[in-house]
Design a protein around this motif. Sequence first.
Motif, short mmCIF file in Angstrom:
data_model
loop_
_atom_site.label_atom_id
_atom_site.label_comp_id
_atom_site.label_asym_id
_atom_site.label_seq_id
_atom_site.Cartn_x
_atom_site.Cartn_y
_atom_site.Cartn_z
N SER A 199 0.82 -1.21 0.00
CA SER A 199 0.00 0.00 0.00
C SER A 199 0.85 1.26 0.00
O SER A 199 0.35 2.36 -0.27
CB SER A 199 -0.93 0.01 1.22
OG SER A 199 -0.19 -0.02 2.42
N MET A 200 2.15 1.14 0.30
CA MET A 200 3.05 2.30 0.26
C MET A 200 3.13 2.88 -1.14
O MET A 200 3.34 4.08 -1.31
CB MET A 200 4.44 1.92 0.76
CG MET A 200 4.51 1.62 2.24
SD MET A 200 6.22 1.36 2.82
CE MET A 200 6.59 -0.25 2.08
N THR A 201 2.98 2.03 -2.18
CA THR A 201 3.08 2.50 -3.56
C THR A 201 2.02 3.56 -3.86
O THR A 201 2.34 4.65 -4.34
CB THR A 201 2.93 1.31 -4.53
OG1 THR A 201 3.98 0.36 -4.28
CG2 THR A 201 3.02 1.78 -5.97
N LYS A 202 0.79 3.25 -3.57
CA LYS A 202 -0.30 4.22 -3.84
C LYS A 202 -0.16 5.45 -2.95
O LYS A 202 -0.41 6.58 -3.40
CB LYS A 202 -1.66 3.57 -3.63
CG LYS A 202 -2.83 4.49 -4.02
CD LYS A 202 -4.16 3.80 -3.87
CE LYS A 202 -5.30 4.66 -4.44
NZ LYS A 202 -5.32 6.02 -3.90
N TYR A 208 2.81 12.51 -3.88
CA TYR A 208 3.74 13.27 -4.71
C TYR A 208 3.19 13.54 -6.11
O TYR A 208 3.91 14.04 -6.98
CB TYR A 208 5.08 12.53 -4.79
CG TYR A 208 5.85 12.64 -3.48
CD1 TYR A 208 6.83 13.60 -3.32
CD2 TYR A 208 5.56 11.80 -2.40
CE1 TYR A 208 7.52 13.72 -2.12
CE2 TYR A 208 6.24 11.91 -1.20
CZ TYR A 208 7.22 12.88 -1.06
OH TYR A 208 7.88 13.00 0.14
N ASP A 209 1.92 13.21 -6.30
CA ASP A 209 1.24 13.50 -7.56
C ASP A 209 1.95 12.87 -8.75
O ASP A 209 2.06 13.48 -9.82
CB ASP A 209 1.10 15.02 -7.76
CG ASP A 209 0.02 15.38 -8.77
OD1 ASP A 209 -0.92 14.57 -8.92
OD2 ASP A 209 0.12 16.45 -9.40
N PHE A 210 2.45 11.64 -8.55
CA PHE A 210 3.05 10.90 -9.65
C PHE A 210 1.94 10.23 -10.45
O PHE A 210 0.95 9.74 -9.87
CB PHE A 210 4.00 9.80 -9.15
CG PHE A 210 5.20 10.31 -8.38
CD1 PHE A 210 5.77 11.54 -8.67
CD2 PHE A 210 5.76 9.53 -7.38
CE1 PHE A 210 6.88 11.99 -7.98
CE2 PHE A 210 6.87 9.98 -6.67
CZ PHE A 210 7.43 11.21 -6.97
N SER A 211 2.09 10.17 -11.77
CA SER A 211 1.14 9.40 -12.58
C SER A 211 1.44 7.91 -12.47
O SER A 211 0.55 7.07 -12.68
CB SER A 211 1.19 9.85 -14.04
OG SER A 211 2.50 9.68 -14.57
#
Length: 333
Positions: A199-202, A208-211
């Motif tokens: 869940s750290m990925t999401k 950080y507003d990464f796509s």
Amino acid sequence: MNIFISYTNNGKRSDVQVKIYIGVDGGGTKTEAAAIDIQGKVISRYTGSSTNPYVVTFEGAMQELMNVLDQLLAPLSSSISTYAIQGICLGMSGISTIQEKENVISSIRDYQEERGLSFPISIRTEAEISLMASLEREYGILVISGTGSNTYGITSNGEIYRVGGWGHILGDEGSGYQIGLLSLKTVIKSLEGMLPPTSMTKAITDAYDFSHISELKGYVYKSSIGRNDIAAFARYCVEAAEGGDLLAQSILQDQARELAETTTTLIGKHKELEQTDVVCTGSIFRHSTVFRNGFRDILLNRYPKLSFIQGRHNHSPADGGARLARKLYATRA
């Protein structure tokens, strides 16, 4: 940020001279200062940026220290007609050798001359001011897990031992930096299939507003990204662990074990440390039950006579420094 208490008489400033004592907790991320009166009441508080010379250079550290003192004292002129600084006690990360302490004292002497001030100066370890804040005494064990990590042991006779504190490149086991770095490595291994989903990925992608999490590489390798930026990722590990994420829990448990090993080495320095009070401080201890409980359980299994203290008083290390200054200089005329 400043807070201060007004000494007034029917709405007017008191003309009674107030004796004040100053404490400074200088760190790699921020510097906190507090001023108290003879009764121990906080009458001013200010938080500035880093005063660790290994983070911002010695000149930069001293410049910020003088700014912190100026900002701490500024509100007092509007609330107290006359005050006298009786002494200052500083606990500053990155200041440990005799030469480093002498350099800091010299800088404060210059500051006093420029401001027309005169008061005694004491530089103590961050352990002494933190223990004073929590226990109102200067001995015991202090374990720090914030952006960095460190362990101190002080005996009732004043013998001081330290294990750790080597910084994020050479040490800082069980620190926010190491947890943040391991969290980043974990999400990348998860991306590549070497580890299961986390869940750290999401959490990181959203924050950080990464796509896509692969954009992490472009972020962390920017020249402007430093130790504090990496340590900031520890929060997503802590939050994920509290939510049941097994990979996040594993990171925190492993780092708690690392810090417990460091503390075990510290305790081995003196018999008295096997049955004293332990104060755990820093953001990782404060926010992570997984880390806090794991660390505590390991040490209690090895040293059952240790007592873990949450802090008997709601004082910051800067408050502890001010209280130590009061203890040292309360009899000063």
